[in-house]
Design a protein around this motif. Structure first.
Motif, PDB file in Angstrom:
ATOM      1  N   PHE A  39       0.849  -1.197   0.000  1.00  0.00           N
ATOM      2  CA  PHE A  39       0.000   0.000   0.000  1.00  0.00           C
ATOM      3  C   PHE A  39       0.881   1.242   0.000  1.00  0.00           C
ATOM      4  CE2 PHE A  39      -3.372  -2.870   0.592  1.00  0.00           C
ATOM      5  CZ  PHE A  39      -3.145  -3.682   1.692  1.00  0.00           C
ATOM      6  N   ILE A  56     -11.777  10.116   2.163  1.00  0.00           N
ATOM      7  CA  ILE A  56     -12.849   9.791   1.231  1.00  0.00           C
ATOM      8  C   ILE A  56     -12.442  10.173  -0.194  1.00  0.00           C
ATOM      9  CG2 ILE A  56     -15.227  10.336   0.551  1.00  0.00           C
ATOM     10  CD1 ILE A  56     -15.883  10.665   3.519  1.00  0.00           C
ATOM     11  N   THR A 109     -10.117   7.615  -1.598  1.00  0.00           N
ATOM     12  CA  THR A 109     -10.730   6.347  -1.988  1.00  0.00           C
ATOM     13  C   THR A 109     -11.555   6.497  -3.264  1.00  0.00           C
ATOM     14  OG1 THR A 109     -12.651   6.720  -0.578  1.00  0.00           O
ATOM     15  CG2 THR A 109     -10.832   5.480   0.368  1.00  0.00           C
ATOM     16  N   MET A 110     -11.997   7.720  -3.553  1.00  0.00           N
ATOM     17  CA  MET A 110     -12.781   7.961  -4.761  1.00  0.00           C
ATOM     18  C   MET A 110     -11.901   8.143  -5.981  1.00  0.00           C
ATOM     19  SD  MET A 110     -16.000   8.014  -4.069  1.00  0.00           S
ATOM     20  CE  MET A 110     -15.925   6.799  -2.786  1.00  0.00           C
ATOM     21  N   ASP A 121      -9.797   7.155  -8.861  1.00  0.00           N
ATOM     22  CA  ASP A 121      -9.555   5.921  -9.606  1.00  0.00           C
ATOM     23  C   ASP A 121      -8.253   5.942 -10.370  1.00  0.00           C
ATOM     24  OD1 ASP A 121     -13.030   5.904 -10.408  1.00  0.00           O
ATOM     25  OD2 ASP A 121     -11.964   4.817  -8.837  1.00  0.00           O
ATOM     26  N   GLU A 125      -2.558   5.327 -10.545  1.00  0.00           N
ATOM     27  CA  GLU A 125      -1.380   4.618 -11.071  1.00  0.00           C
ATOM     28  C   GLU A 125      -1.055   5.090 -12.479  1.00  0.00           C
ATOM     29  OE1 GLU A 125      -2.960   0.675 -10.679  1.00  0.00           O
ATOM     30  OE2 GLU A 125      -1.858   0.339  -8.821  1.00  0.00           O
ATOM     31  N   ASN A 149       3.705  -9.914  -1.947  1.00  0.00           N
ATOM     32  CA  ASN A 149       4.499  -9.335  -3.029  1.00  0.00           C
ATOM     33  C   ASN A 149       5.779 -10.070  -3.360  1.00  0.00           C
ATOM     34  OD1 ASN A 149       2.589  -7.328  -3.097  1.00  0.00           O
ATOM     35  ND2 ASN A 149       4.051  -5.636  -3.106  1.00  0.00           N
TER      36      ASN A 149
END
Lengths: 300, 655, 193
Positions: free
Chosen positions: B142, B629, B632-633, B635, B638, B219
């Protein structure tokens, strides 16, 4: 070369420091401290059985298997197990720990601070109250009290009951043995005995505020005659130890050693009750050790 | 209109009054201003933000942890110097170099800084730097949480240091026993600084524990079963288990104490039914596992170092794993040995004493396994190996005194004396500090592409070792002479020579640290001469198969593993060059500012709690929830590097 | 709808990480339970659990929370079968029941405080309010989480993402149920004997 010189220098320095110093824990003045010292020596010696071989192997292996020496010794890069060796260095430590564990179990009980000492002499009861930043000693059966000075008769077991009107403190006389915490609303017990006449320092080992370092007290073990005469003079002292005086000396401050005539035999219990009101023991109907002592003392 | 609510209980009287703290209160901000000026002059703010503050690369985060830890080491040793200067002159008829209140703040902050910010900081530095590389992966499980953990650690660090400038620190020792740390005896902000800096840093540690545990479980490179992991990774795994179980207890204990202080509750107060002994139990139920958390990675490091520098397979890999697990298990059932003298009764004391000495068995076994790794090896005494030798001597002495302390009836005479202080410094310095320094020396070339200067490293080891002996061996003697801990003055003149020697010892350790600082500066200056290859130590584990400095993606091609010390054997069998088709697209996490912002919000919120600025507490809490929040929203956290680009970078790095 | 290998691996790690976090939360509650049990009789001369707790009230609270867990399970079934509307209804019901639970709890707290039994009165009350209050705080966070999930569903609508996030919420919600059972037993049932 450098390492060798350093080691010699350090050992010499160590000797110079230590040879004229006085070690209260190692030169005990009472049976409790004496037993504790023997235990220390015993445990230390038995650990040397492991430590000394380790140091030797460290030096020998480091020297012998250094990269520059590889013509003269074997190099076995894949050798990584040997059942017998492992059995030895699991086995010997296990045996040593078994011996120490047995010793631990036994001495935890024989040297339990709550345990009464075997002695023909009748014990003297002292109630100890840790305050900010002084020690109050009450002799409830003798009608005297004292701050920071603790006269005791020699060769007589002293039965301490210890509490506090201060943050968590701890009562310790290195020359006589075992320390124990002094806490608000709790009553700890300690049994010690001095086997020769002398003056022994005592300390608080748990920080309880700004004056913590000043909480030193002195134990004076005296022959019966001298002890009795101290009790006499304290009873005649103009200083009175009662609730009012207790309030006064409970204020954060330091003070010199003083003797008092004890006016109130219940001060110790009052100090405990002040804090016990809120606690579980208050509601408890079973007899705690403290209440046991209270009943005993009242009956005397 | 009354504006006081805006600033809580802040007021000017909380500025320091003593010369030395006033000096610090001026010096620290001035240093920060100087750094800011330099950054502006060299136009490096953008670089700092892009490459470091918003990074989620574990290696960068590790370097940041390490840098903060080393700066805190300097502060911690300076605290030690202050303490020992005072005790050297604190005998009868002596002087008071600074007032007792300051002295008590100094030893409290010394303990807190050394444990939470130096030892934990260095530990996380090494986890971040070494674990992903050693298990053949690109990053930890993480990465964002990792950044949050670091910035929470950083927030805690600011709080501890901030207390110097404004408010003062706790005077209750590093563990802050009540009732001394309750409002009744400590009404000021000092204890609150202590609570919140530990609480915030502690949450960071807990999250990292989870993070590294999942990383090691999930991993690992293909083929790397548990029994093929480097032993250091095993030590980290075991440590993370300890962290996950122990740190919540710290969180709970500190929370309860803070409820007593902030809301007048009665968990540990003298009045109202509070029970300080409950605190002592809770805090040590965390505290004992904590010290094993610190030392077990060090054991793992020594295993890697001894095997590498003896050019020999580690003796008894399986036994070492069993020993680590045994130590982990037992460290949960020994905590009461920290208060044998609280009056628990003989049965309880004896049980915990016996459990404590049992830990000596697997620990001793490890020492023998290291010795027999050296046996029939071909040992190079590079500075990591020198640090191991110092450890072996120092830690063993500490271990002996530990077993002595484990016997309750012996502890009755040495608890809370300088004998105890000598013991724990003995094992922490010998075990943890020497180990982490060895690890820094060992992995420095992998991070930066050049070595740390060897000569200065060896000099540092010498001064640390001698300095340690001079500082702490006299303390064993002093404890047996009746000297209790945390004193600033005393009335027995025979103690003075011992305290003087100890003070000299701290200075010698200081010289050792000076050597290390010099070493870093000199090595950076001479980095071309000190250039390191990808495998400067002829290592055994996977990290030595990537270029130095390690590329940000760690591995261009994820390695396959079939045995312990995979790299060592690959070298012997001939390293196969990768085919062009082996290169695949790489997905990596994007940088983010949220870690930094959450950390700084935690700092602001904690400050608000300390100073009773309630509106700011609410705002900070809401801000953190909102940021979580928002994250987490999101997207699009990466980005992908195409295989062709990976191949190009890899070939360039290996040229 | 199929998931890529990376998505599965990532979901796997997040799930493991979340379970581990729950274990640490368990440790936190353990400390609070231990503290409560040691301090339960330290009432500072005031009334204890037997005088203050109302079993009927607590039973209703418990039933509400257990029902919310059941309804959460229904929501789980719904989302697994792709029935979005049903999912929202059940999750909404979970939230509503959670709010009802919290309201009852706050009422209980309010009543006690109004009668002068505050957390500042005694160690027992400090421990009671903190243990039960910490659970309540977790419930509140759960409610915020569930609300955000519903919002996220309408914002994105991508099922596999919501599935993953919701399954974590469901575990959290059931965990809080388990903690409540312990609170019910240790604090209330054992307190009223």
């Amino acid at each position: 070369m450098l390492v060798a010189c350093t080691v010699i220098a350090l050992v010499t320095l160590g000797y110079l420091l230590v040879h004229s110093a006085h070690f209260d824990v190692l030169q005990p003045a009472g049976t409790v401290a004496k037993s504790e010292k023997s235990l220390l020596i015993f445990a230390f010696s038995i650990m040397m059985l492991v430590v000394i071989p380790v140091f030797i192997m460290l030096a020998v292996f480091g020297w012998k298997y250094r990269a520059g020496n590889d013509k003269k010794v074997d190099y076995s890069p894949e050798w990584h197990e040997h059942k017998l060796l492992e059995a030895i260095w699991w086995g010997i430590p296990i045996i040593i720990i078994l011996i120490l564990a047995t010793t631990t179990w036994i001495t935890a009980h024989t040297l339990d601070p709550y345990r009464r000492l075997d002695s023909k002499a009748a014990p003297v009861n002292v109630q100890v109250i840790a305050l900010q930043w002084k020690w109050l000693f009450i002799y409830p059966d003798l009608g005297v009290a004292s701050v920071n000075e603790l006269p005791v008769p020699v060769n007589t077991p002293i039965h301490f009951t210890i509490s506090a009107d201060a943050p968590m403190s701890a009562f310790w006389i290195p020359a006589l043995g075992t320390q124990i915490y002094a806490m608000n609303g709790m009553s700890s017990q300690l049994n010690l005995i001095a086997d020769h006449v002398g003056a022994f320092p005592g300390y608080n080992t748990n920080i309880n505020g700004e004056g913590y370092a000043k909480m030193k007290f002195n134990v004076y073990s005296k022959i019966d005659k001298d002890f009795s005469s101290w009790v006499e003079s304290a009873r005649k002292s103009p200083n009175m130890m009662d609730e009012q005086m207790l309030q006064k000396i409970s204020q954060p401050s330091t003070m010199d050693g003083t003797s008092y005539m004890l006016m109130d035999n219940n001060l110790y219990n009052k100090v405990i009750m002040k804090y016990m009101k809120g606690t579980a023991s208050d509601k408890d109907n079973s007899t705690t050790s403290m209440q046991h002592d209270m009943l005993n003392m009242e009956g005397m | 209109m009354d504006w006081q609510w805006l600033i809580g209980r802040m007021n000017l009287s909380y500025l320091p009054h003593e010369p030395i703290t006033m000096g610090a209160a001026v010096g620290m901000p001035l240093t920060l201003v100087a750094i800011a000026a330099a950054l502006t002059y060299f136009k490096k703010w953008g670089y700092l933000w892009r490459e470091w503050i918003t990074t989620v690369d574990a290696k960068r985060i590790g370097i940041m942890y390490g840098s903060v830890a080393l700066i805190m080491l300097a502060r911690g040793v300076f605290d030690a110097l202050m303490i020992r200067s005072q005790t050297a002159v604190g005998g009868p008829g002596g002087s008071q170099l600074f007032n007792t209140d300051t002295y008590q703040q100094v030893f409290t902050s010394h303990g807190v800084i050394m444990i939470f910010f130096v030892a934990m900081g260095l530990m996380f530095a090494l986890f971040n730097i070494a674990v992903p590389l050693m298990i053949g992966t690109r990053d930890i499980a993480f990465p964002f949480l990792n950044a949050v953990s670091f910035w929470l650690f950083f927030a805690g660090m600011i709080l501890v240091n901030g207390s110097l400038i404004f408010g003062g620190f706790s005077i209750g020792g590093w563990l802050g026993y009540p009732p001394l740390t309750e409002l009744q005896y400590s009404p000021g902000p000092g204890v609150d600084y202590w609570i919140w800096s530990l609480q915030v840093a502690g949450i960071g540690s807990l999250l990292s524990g989870i993070n590294f545990f999942v990383t090691i479980l999930k991993n690992r490179a293909p083929g790397m079963t548990f029994m093929r992991m480097p032993i250091f990774v095993w030590s980290v795994l075991v440590t993370t288990v300890l962290m996950m179980i122990a740190f919540p207890i710290l969180t709970g204990s500190l929370a309860l104490l803070s409820l007593d202080r902030l809301m007048g509750m009665h968990f540990f107060t003298s009045m109202g039914g509070g029970n300080p002994m409950m605190y002592v139990n809770l805090i040590w139920a965390w505290g004992h596992p904590e010290v094993y958390i610190l030392v077990m990675p060090a054991f793992g490091i020594y295993s890697e170092i001894v095997a590498t520098f003896s050019r020999k397979k580690l003796f008894g890999y399986k036994t070492m794993v069993i020993a680590l697990i045994a130590i982990m298990f037992f460290s949960f059932i020994v905590w009461q040995h920290h208060f044998f003298t609280m009056g628990s009764g003989a049965d309880v004391n004896a049980f915990f004493g016996i459990m404590t000495m049992i830990i000596a068995i697997p620990t001793g076994v490890k020492v023998f396994n290291w010795l027999f790794t050296m046996y029939r090896g071909r040992i190079t005494f590079a500075s990591p190996m020198i640090w191991f030798m110092c450890f072996a001597v120092t830690f063993t002495i500490g271990g002996v005194t530990g077993v002595l302390l484990a016997v309750p009836a012996i502890d009755f005479q040495v608890h809370n004396t300088l004998f105890l202080v000598a013991h724990f410094h003995n094992v922490i310095i010998g075990g943890v500090v020497f180990g982490y320094i060895a690890a820094i020396t060992y992995w420095f070339p992998k991070m930066f592409g050049f070595h740390l200067h060897e000569g200065l490293g060896k000099a540092a080891a010498y001064f640390w070792q001698v300095g340690f002996l001079l500082s702490f061996m006299p303390l064993y003697a002093l404890g047996l002479m009746g000297a209790v801990r945390r004193l600033d003055n005393y009335s027995d003149p025979s103690w003075i020579p011992f305290f003087i020697v100890s003070a000299v010892g701290v200075v010698v350790v200081g010289i050792g640290i000076a050597c290390q600082l010099l070493q870093i500066a000199y090595s950076i200056w001479k980095r071309k001469e000190l250039h390191a290859t990808s495998d400067p130590w002829d290592g055994r584990t996977l990290e030595w198969s990537v270029p130095s400095p390690a590329p940000f993606y760690n591995y261009a091609i994820i390695p396959e593993v079939s045995r312990v010390d995979e790299w060592w054997y690959q070298k012997q069998e001939g390293v196969k060059a990768p085919k062009d088709s082996d290169y695949k697209d790489i997905v990596l996490p994007k940088n983010t500012s949220f870690g930094f912002v959450i950390g700084m919000t935690a700092f602001v919120g904690s400050g608000a709690l300390i100073w009773h600025i309630w509106w700011l507490v609410v705002v900070s809490f809401i801000a953190i929830v909102v940021m979580i929040i928002m994250r987490t929203m999101d997207d699009f956290t990466e980005y992908t590097i195409p295989a062709a680009e990976v191949m190009r970078m890899d070939k360039e790095a290996r040229a | 709808m199929s998931e890529s290998a990376e998505m599965i691996a990532k979901r796997d790690k997040v799930q493991l990480g979340f379970w581990l976090y729950l274990m640490t939360d368990c440790m936190l509650f353990t400390s609070l339970f231990a503290t409560y049990m040691i301090l339960r009789n330290s009432t500072n001369g005031g009334p204890g659990g037997s005088e203050l707790f109302s079993m009927g009230f607590v039973l209703v609270e418990t039933l509400i929370l257990l029902t919310s867990s059941y309804v959460c399970g229904l929501a789980n079934l719904a989302i697994h079968n792709g029935r979005k509307k049903e999912f929202v209804v059940y999750l909404g019901a979970t939230i509503a029941l959670g709010i009802a639970f919290l309201t009852m709890e706050l009422t209980e707290f309010g009543k006690l405080i109004g009668e002068g039994h505050t957390p500042q009165t005694s160690a027992f009350l400090s421990a009671f309010f903190t243990l039960v209050g910490t659970h309540g705080l977790h419930i509140a966070i759960g409610l915020i989480w569930a609300s955000v999930l519903i919002w996220a569903l309408y914002r994105q609508g991508r099922q596999e993402d919501i599935l993953r996030k919701f399954s974590l919420f469901a575990v959290f919600w059931h965990f809080l149920d388990v903690v409540w059972i312990f609170i019910f037993t240790i604090v209330y049932a054992m307190g009223v004997k």
